[in-house]
Design a protein around this motif. Structure first.
Motif, mmCIF file in Angstrom:
data_model
loop_
_atom_site.group_PDB
_atom_site.id
_atom_site.type_symbol
_atom_site.label_atom_id
_atom_site.label_comp_id
_atom_site.label_asym_id
_atom_site.label_seq_id
_atom_site.Cartn_x
_atom_site.Cartn_y
_atom_site.Cartn_z
ATOM 1 N N VAL A 293 -25.084 -18.869 0.784
ATOM 2 C CA VAL A 293 -25.245 -19.282 -0.602
ATOM 3 C C VAL A 293 -25.463 -18.075 -1.492
ATOM 4 C CG1 VAL A 293 -26.750 -20.544 -2.136
ATOM 5 C CG2 VAL A 293 -26.003 -21.587 -0.026
ATOM 6 N N SER B 35 -14.186 -10.624 -16.281
ATOM 7 C CA SER B 35 -15.524 -10.562 -15.704
ATOM 8 C C SER B 35 -16.186 -9.210 -15.918
ATOM 9 C CB SER B 35 -15.454 -10.860 -14.203
ATOM 10 O OG SER B 35 -14.786 -9.809 -13.543
ATOM 11 N N ALA C 76 -22.514 -22.893 -6.546
ATOM 12 C CA ALA C 76 -22.442 -21.842 -7.559
ATOM 13 C C ALA C 76 -23.177 -22.275 -8.822
ATOM 14 C CB ALA C 76 -20.981 -21.538 -7.886
ATOM 15 N N PRO D 202 -15.719 -15.875 -14.204
ATOM 16 C CA PRO D 202 -15.192 -15.127 -13.045
ATOM 17 C C PRO D 202 -15.035 -15.983 -11.800
ATOM 18 C CG PRO D 202 -17.365 -14.323 -13.673
ATOM 19 C CD PRO D 202 -16.953 -15.281 -14.718
ATOM 20 N N ILE D 203 -15.948 -16.938 -11.591
ATOM 21 C CA ILE D 203 -15.831 -17.793 -10.405
ATOM 22 C C ILE D 203 -14.558 -18.634 -10.481
ATOM 23 C CG2 ILE D 203 -16.859 -19.763 -9.238
ATOM 24 C CD1 ILE D 203 -19.517 -18.667 -9.744
ATOM 25 N N ALA E 228 -26.362 -20.425 -10.454
ATOM 26 C CA ALA E 228 -26.371 -19.922 -11.825
ATOM 27 C C ALA E 228 -27.509 -20.553 -12.621
ATOM 28 C CB ALA E 228 -25.027 -20.222 -12.496
ATOM 29 N N GLY F 237 -21.295 -13.514 -7.318
ATOM 30 C CA GLY F 237 -20.572 -13.338 -8.578
ATOM 31 C C GLY F 237 -21.227 -14.109 -9.708
ATOM 32 N N ALA F 238 -21.870 -15.237 -9.356
ATOM 33 C CA ALA F 238 -22.428 -16.074 -10.402
ATOM 34 C C ALA F 238 -23.755 -15.518 -10.900
ATOM 35 C CB ALA F 238 -22.633 -17.491 -9.884
ATOM 36 N N VAL F 239 -24.426 -14.778 -10.050
ATOM 37 C CA VAL F 239 -25.772 -14.329 -10.381
ATOM 38 C C VAL F 239 -25.729 -12.848 -10.720
ATOM 39 C CG1 VAL F 239 -28.139 -14.285 -9.596
ATOM 40 C CG2 VAL F 239 -26.596 -15.998 -8.720
ATOM 41 N N LYS F 240 -25.773 -12.566 -11.983
ATOM 42 C CA LYS F 240 -25.774 -11.163 -12.388
ATOM 43 C C LYS F 240 -27.220 -10.720 -12.572
ATOM 44 C CE LYS F 240 -21.425 -9.764 -13.435
ATOM 45 N NZ LYS F 240 -20.676 -10.347 -14.498
ATOM 46 N N ALA G 287 -21.377 -17.208 -16.455
ATOM 47 C CA ALA G 287 -21.394 -17.051 -14.999
ATOM 48 C C ALA G 287 -20.155 -17.657 -14.371
ATOM 49 C CB ALA G 287 -22.651 -17.708 -14.422
ATOM 50 N N THR H 44 -22.160 -16.715 -3.798
ATOM 51 C CA THR H 44 -22.307 -16.941 -5.224
ATOM 52 C C THR H 44 -22.828 -15.705 -5.931
ATOM 53 O OG1 THR H 44 -24.481 -17.843 -4.835
ATOM 54 C CG2 THR H 44 -22.692 -19.409 -4.976
#
Lengths: 453, 503
Positions: B493, A444, A322, A363-364, A326, B499-502, A360, B497
Motif C-alpha cells: 500500500v 506530475s 490510492a 499522476p495516478i 491520499a 505517487g499519491a503521497v507527496k 494527488a 501509492t
C-alpha cells in the motif's frame, strides 16, 4: 580521497572510459568465444558452444580490466556502483529497443529467421578454390527462387561448418565469396532476412481501416474507460471508507482488496469460465434477476463490455487504496479550521478534499492509463482478442489492442510469424507510450524537485 | 443568467435533439451520436457538422446569455447529450444482441430484478426508520439535538459495502466451490435438488459432494524424497516460530525481533533449498495436471530469483544516486527515468531474437534476464529516495572512524535498508508471478511452464473436463501471492501509492 575532473569534462571522460571498457570487454569476449567455438567444432561438436558464453566471456574480461582502470582513475569507482544497472539496462532494455527499430525495417519472419533451411540439403561433388559444384541444379534443390546469386549458403563437412555468399553461378557450379578452408560435403541455403525499407509500415497504414484504426480507437477507449470507471468507483469507496465514524471500515477495505491481491494471470482466466454464455456463473445469477443469457465472450460488442467489467473488478481496489492514502495525508486541522469558519460538511468536501485529491490523483490516473494502454493480460487471457469481426485482419479482432495485435502478428499462427511486422507495430506502440509518459512527467512534475546538485 | 437566455438555450437544445432524432429515425438507425456516427461511417461531413453546430451554439449563447462561459456551457451540454444518446443507442444495440431465451437447465425468474429492487427499497426504509428512532430517542434522553442523517448515511454505506463485497466475492466463491466438487465440469446440465432457490439456481454451491479429489489429481504421482519432507517440516516449523516471535515481539523485546528476522530468513532459505532441488523427474503422474507442483516450483524459482536480482542491481545504483555527487549523476538519473518509459515487453520481438541468438530460449535464465531490465529504473529511484530519508550522520561518523565508501555502504546503509529491499523484492516477485507474455514466449515444454502457462493450457485445451482441476489449481496457485499480499500489505500500500503521497 580522489577528485573528479569537473563538469562536462568529467562526465565525458568517465563515459568514454566506461564505454571503452565495455567495448573492449565485449570484443575480447567475442574473440575468446570464437576460439572456444572453433575448438568445439574441431573436437567434433558441429553445433559449437552455446552463444550465451559470449556474455560470460565478456564479463570475465570486464572485471579485471575495471580493477586496473580503477588504479589509474580512482574517481571511476563512483561509477562502478552504477555499472551493474547500466550494463543490464543496455543489454536487456536499450539494445532490444534498438533491435526492434532495426527489425521493423526487415522481413524477419518464421520463414526468414536467419537459420539454415535443412530441407534444402544438397551434396557437394567438387571444390576448386572458391568454386563448388553441386550434385543437383542449385536453383531447384536449394530453393533459391530466381537465382542463387546473392544468397547465403551454409557448407558443412568433416565436423566443420561455415557461411558463404554466392557471387556468381553457372549451371551446377557456384562461385563463393571466398574459398572454404575445409572439405564441404553438403550445402544448405540460409533463410536470410533482408532490409525492406518501409514495407512493414506501408502494410500497416495500407490496411489501417482493417486493423490499425479500429484497434487504436478501441485501445484508447479501453484504457480511458478503465481509468475512469476504476477511479470513480475507487474514489467513491475511498471517500466512504475514510469516514472515521464508520464501523468495520478496516474490514471492508481488507475484504474489497481481494481482486488486487489475487494474481491477475489466474483471476482473469477464472473469468473465462464464469462468463460462459450457457453455463457461466454470471449468467446464472442474471437468470435469477430475469435477464436472458448474455453472449459475453461470443458477441464482438458484448466482449468489449466484458473486458471493461473484468478490468473494473481487477482495478478498483488500487484506486480505492490510492484514495485512502491520499486522504490520510490531508491534516485534520484543515477540516477543523473550516468548521470554525462555519463551513458545512459539503463545503469542506468541495473546497478541501476534492482539490487536494485532484493534485494527488492526476499522476495516478495518467500512470494507470499508460499501464492499461498496454494491458496485454486482460485482453489475451480473457478473449484472446476475439471474437472475430468480418473485414478485419485475423490478428486484429474485436477486442484486440495494439500490443496483442503485435503479439499475435509475430507469434501466433494467424499472424504467420511475421516478426518484422510485429516489430513495426511495437514501434508504433513505443511512440504512443512515450507520448503518454512524457505527458505524465509534464503534469506530475516528478523531476522538478530533483534539481542539479 | 437571464430568464430569456435560459429559454433560448433550452429551445436550441430541444431543436437540436429533435433534429438528431429525425436524422437517425429517418435512416432507420438506432439513436446515436452524430460524432460517432460520422467517424464510424467515415461520413466526415456529419462529424464536422456536429462540431460546427456546437461551436455556433456556443457563440450564439455567448451573445444571448451575455455570459463569457457560453461556449463552455454549450460544449458540455452538447457533449453530455451526445454521450447520453450514444449510451442509449449502445444499450439498445447490446440488448438486441441477446436472444430472449433462458439458458437450458438454468433457473429463470421473469422480472426477478423487481423483487431485488423492492428488497433494497425495504432495506433503505428500515434503515431510515431505525436511525430516526435511535437518534430521536437518544436526543430525548440526552437532551441534545443531533441530526438523523449521519447515522442513516452510515447504514446506507454498510448496505452498499455488503452488496459490493458479495459481488466482488461471487466469482471467488464459485471457483473455490468448484475446486471441491470432482463431478463439476463447466458444461453440465445436472440439476440440483434443494429447497433453497439460490442453491437450485447453482448460485450458491450445493455442499453435498465436498471432496479433495481435484486437489489429489494435482499431486498425483509426485515422488517426494524423505529429506525433502524433513526440509519441508523444518520450513513449516521455522514459519510457525517466526509467527510466534512476531506475536511476542509486538509486546516488546528486542531479542524477539532479532530472532523473528532470523527465523524468517531461515524459512526463506529452506524454501529456497526445496524449490531449487525439486526436479522434473519427481513428477511421474500421467496427465499434464500432475505437473502442477512443478509449475509452482518453476514460478517460485523465476520470481524469487528475479526479485533477488532486482535487489542486487538496484541497491548500488540507488545508493550512488542518493549519496554521490560526481559529474554526470543527474544526466544518468534522467536517462534511467527516460528508459523506464519503454515497457520492456514491447520489444518482445527483439528480446525473442536476442534470446534465440544467445541460445537461451526455453531456459529460466533467459526469462530471468528478460525480466531484469524492467525493475532497474523504478527500483533505483525508490531506493534512492529511501537512502536520502535515512540521513547522513551515521555514515559520516563511520568516515571519521576511517571507513571507506564501500564499507559505509555495506556495513551501515545495507542493514538499514531491509524494508526497502523487501518492497523491491515483493514488487518484482508479484509482478513476475503474474507475467504471461514473456513467459509464454520464452518457456516451452510442460516441464518448464509457470503456473499461468499451465492454467492457460487448461483453459485452451480440453476445458470442459478440467474445470474442477482448473479451479483447484487456481486456488493453490493464488495462495502464495495472497499470503504475501495480506502479510505484507503495508509495504504494498505504501509503496504502490507512493505517487499519491507527496511528502
Amino acid at each position: 580521497m580522489y577528485r573528479h575532473p569537473p563538469g562536462l569534462r568529467g562526465y565525458v571522460v568517465a563515459i568514454t572510459l566506461l564505454g571503452g571498457a565495455l567495448v573492449f570487454a565485449f570484443a575480447a569476449g567475442s574473440a575468446l568465444f570464437w576460439v572456444l567455438e572453433t575448438a568445439a567444432v574441431a573436437a567434433g561438436r558441429p553445433e559449437g558452444v552455446p552463444n550465451w558464453l559470449i556474455l560470460i566471456a565478456s564479463a570475465a574480461f570486464l572485471l579485471p580490466f575495471l580493477f586496473f582502470l580503477a588504479r589509474t582513475f580512482p574517481f571511476l569507482t563512483d561509477w562502478y556502483y552504477l555499472l551493474p544497472a547500466i550494463v543490464f539496462l543496455l543489454v536487456f532494455t536499450v539494445y532490444p529497443i534498438a533491435l526492434t527499430v532495426y527489425l521493423a525495417f526487415t522481413d524477419y519472419s518464421g520463414m526468414r529467421n536467419g537459420l539454415p533451411d535443412r530441407s534444402t540439403e544438397t551434396a557437394v561433388v567438387a571444390v576448386v578454390g572458391p568454386r563448388i559444384t553441386l550434385a543437383a541444379d542449385p536453383v531447384e534443390s536449394l530453393g533459391c527462387g530466381e537465382s542463387c546469386v546473392g544468397q547465403e549458403l551454409e557448407l558443412v563437412g568433416g565436423g566443420h561448418c561455415g557461411r558463404f555468399r554466392v557471387v556468381a553461378g553457372a549451371g551446377k557450379t557456384l562461385t563463393l565469396d571466398r574459398a572454404p578452408s575445409f572439405e564441404p560435403e553438403y550445402a544448405y541455403r540460409v533463410n536470410a532476412f533482408h532490409f525492406v525499407g518501409f514495407k512493414n509500415f506501408v502494410f500497416i497504414f495500407k490496411n489501417a481501416s482493417r486493423a490499425l484504426w479500429p484497434v487504436f480507437v478501441w485501445n484508447v477507449v479501453f484504457a480511458a474507460f478503465t481509468v475512469l470507471s476504476t477511479a470513480l468507483v475507487g474514489l467513491l469507496l475511498g471517500v466512504l471508507l475514510n469516514n472515521k465514524e464508520l464501523k468495520l471500515r478496516n474490514l471492508y477495505r481488507t475484504l474489497l482488496i481481494i481482486s488486487w491481491a489475487l494474481p491477475g494471470v489466474i483471476s482473469i482466466q477464472m473469468w473465462v469460465a464464469l462468463l460462459n454464455k450457457q453455463f457461466g456463473a454470471i449468467n446464472r445469477l442474471l437468470g435469477l434477476l430475469g435477464i436472458y443469457p448474455i453472449p459475453w465472450l461470443l458477441d464482438p460488442l458484448w466482449a468489449k463490455v466484458a473486458v471493461l467489467l473484468v478490468n473494473l473488478w481487477l482495478g478498483f481496489p488500487y484506486m480505492m487504496t490510492a484514495t485512502l492514502g491520499a486522504l490520510s495525508t490531508i491534516p485534520d486541522e484543515l477540516y477543523e479550521a473550516a468548521k470554525v469558519d462555519g463551513a458545512s460538511g459539503l463545503d469542506a468536501f468541495q473546497f478541501i478534499t476534492l482539490p487536494l485529491l485532484k493534485t494527488a490523483f492526476v499522476p495516478i490516473l495518467l500512470a494507470s492509463f499508460a499501464f492499461n494502454f498496454n494491458n496485454f493480460n486482460v485482453i489475451y487471457l480473457l478473449t484472446g482478442g476475439g471474437p472475430a469481426v468480418e473485414g478485419q485482419l485475423s490478428t486484429a479482432q474485436a477486442t484486440d489492442i495494439l500490443i496483442s495485435w503485435a503479439y499475435k502478428t509475430a507469434f501466433r499462427s494467424e499472424g504467420q510469424s511475421a516478426y518484422g511486422l510485429g516489430a513495426a507495430i511495437s514501434l508504433v506502440i513505443f511512440v504512443l507510450t512515450v507520448g503518454i509518459s512524457l505527458a505524465n512527467f509534464r503534469v506530475s512534475g516528478a523531476l522538478r524537485e530533483e534539481g542539479r546538485r | 443568467m437571464s430568464r430569456r437566455g435560459w429559454a433560448a438555450f433550452a429551445g436550441l437544445l430541444l431543436a437540436y435533439l429533435a433534429a438528431r432524432r429525425g436524422f437517425f429515425a429517418g435512416r432507420g438507425l438506432r439513436p446515436n451520436s452524430f460524432l460517432v456516427y460520422g467517424l464510424e461511417r467515415g461520413d466526415w461531413f456529419v462529424a464536422l457538422g456536429f462540431v460546427l453546430v456546437a461551436a455556433a451554439l456556443g457563440y450564439g449563447l455567448r451573445r444571448l446569455l451575455d455570459e463569457t462561459d457560453g461556449l463552455r456551457l454549450a460544449l458540455w451540454t452538447l457533449g453530455l447529450a451526445e454521450l447520453a444518446a450514444y449510451t442509449w443507442g449502445l444499450s439498445l444495440e447490446l440488448a438486441s444482441r441477446v436472444q430472449p431465451k433462458p439458458a437450458f437447465g438454468a433457473v429463470f425468474i421473469p422480472g426477478g430484478w423487481r423483487y431485488v429492487l423492492a428488497g433494497y427499497a425495504v432495506a433503505v426504509v428500515t434503515l431510515f426508520v431505525y436511525s430516526w428512532l435511535v437518534i430521536k430517542i437518544g436526543n430525548r434522553l440526552s437532551g441534545r439535538r443531533r441530526p438523523v442523517w449521519p447515522l442513516f448515511g452510515q447504514g446506507l454505506t454498510h448496505l452498499l459495502m455488503w452488496t459490493l463485497v458479495i459481488l466482488v466475492y461471487y466469482p471467488v466463491l464459485q471457483v473455490v466451490s468448484a475446486s471441491f466438487d470432482p463431478r463439476n465440469n463447466l458444461f453440465s446440465f445436472r440439476k440440483v435438488e434443494s429447497s433453497w432457490l439460490l442453491v437450485r439456481a447453482k448460485v450458491l454451491p450445493a455442499l453435498d459432494h465436498v471432496s479433495w479429489a481435484n486437489y489429489a489429481k494435482l499431486v498425483d504421482g509426485v515422488v517426494i524424497y524423505p529429506w525433502q519432507w524433513a526440509v519441508l517440516l523444518l520450513a513449516v516449523l521455522l514459519l510457525l516460530a517466526a509467527l510466534l516471535l512476531a506475536w511476542l515481539g509486538r509486546r516488546g523485546g528486542e531479542v524477539y525481533r532479532v530472532w523473528h528476522g532470523r527465523a524468517l530468513f531461515g524459512f526463506a532459505a529452506t524454501l529456497f533449498v526445496l524449490v531449487v532441488f525439486l526436479s522434473p523427474d519427481q513428477f511421474t503422474g500421467v496427465g499434464t495436471e500432475s505437473k502442477f507442483l512443478l509449475w509452482v516450483r518453476n514460478t517460485l524459482l523465476v520470481s524469487g530469483s528475479s526479485g533477488l536480482l532486482a535487489i542486487a542491481l538496484t541497491a548500488t545504483a540507488g545508493y550512488a544516486f542518493a549519496r554521490f555527487s560526481f559529474p554526470g549523476r543527474y544526466p544518468t538519473l534522467l536517462t534511467f527515468i527516460f528508459i523506464q518509459m519503454f515497457p520492456g515487453f514491447l520489444a518482445l520481438v527483439a528480446i525473442y531474437y536476442l534470446l534465440s541468438w544467445l541460445d537461451l530460449l526455453g531456459t529460466f535464465t533467459g526469462l530471468l534476464l528478460a525480466y531484469s531490465g524492467g525493475i532497474i529504473s523504478f527500483g533505483s529511484w525508490v531506493y534512492k529516495g529511501y537512502v536520502e530519508s535515512l540521513g547522513r550522520s551515521l555514515e559520516e561518523a563511520a568516515y571519521i572512524d576511517g571507513a571507506t565508501r564501500w564499507q559505509a555502504f555495506t556495513r551501515i546503509v545495507l542493514p538499514l535498508s531491509a524494508p526497502m529491499f523487501v518492497f523491491i523484492f515483493l514488487l518484482q516477485f508479484v509482478g513476475t508471478y503474474s507475467e504471461f507474455i514473456m513467459a509464454n514466449l520464452v518457456l516451452t515444454g510442460v516441464d518448464k511452464w509457470t503456473v499461468g502457462l499451465g492454467l492457460y493450457s487448461f483453459t485452451t485445451g480440453q476445458f470442459s473436463t478440467k474445470w474442477g482441476l482448473f479451479a483447484a489449481a487456481s486456488v493453490l496457485g493464488s495462495l502464495p501471492i495472497l499470503l504475501i499480499f495480506y502479510g505484507f500489505q503495508q509495504y504494498f500500500v505504501s509503496g504502490y501509492t507512493a505517487g499519491a503521497v507527496k511528502e
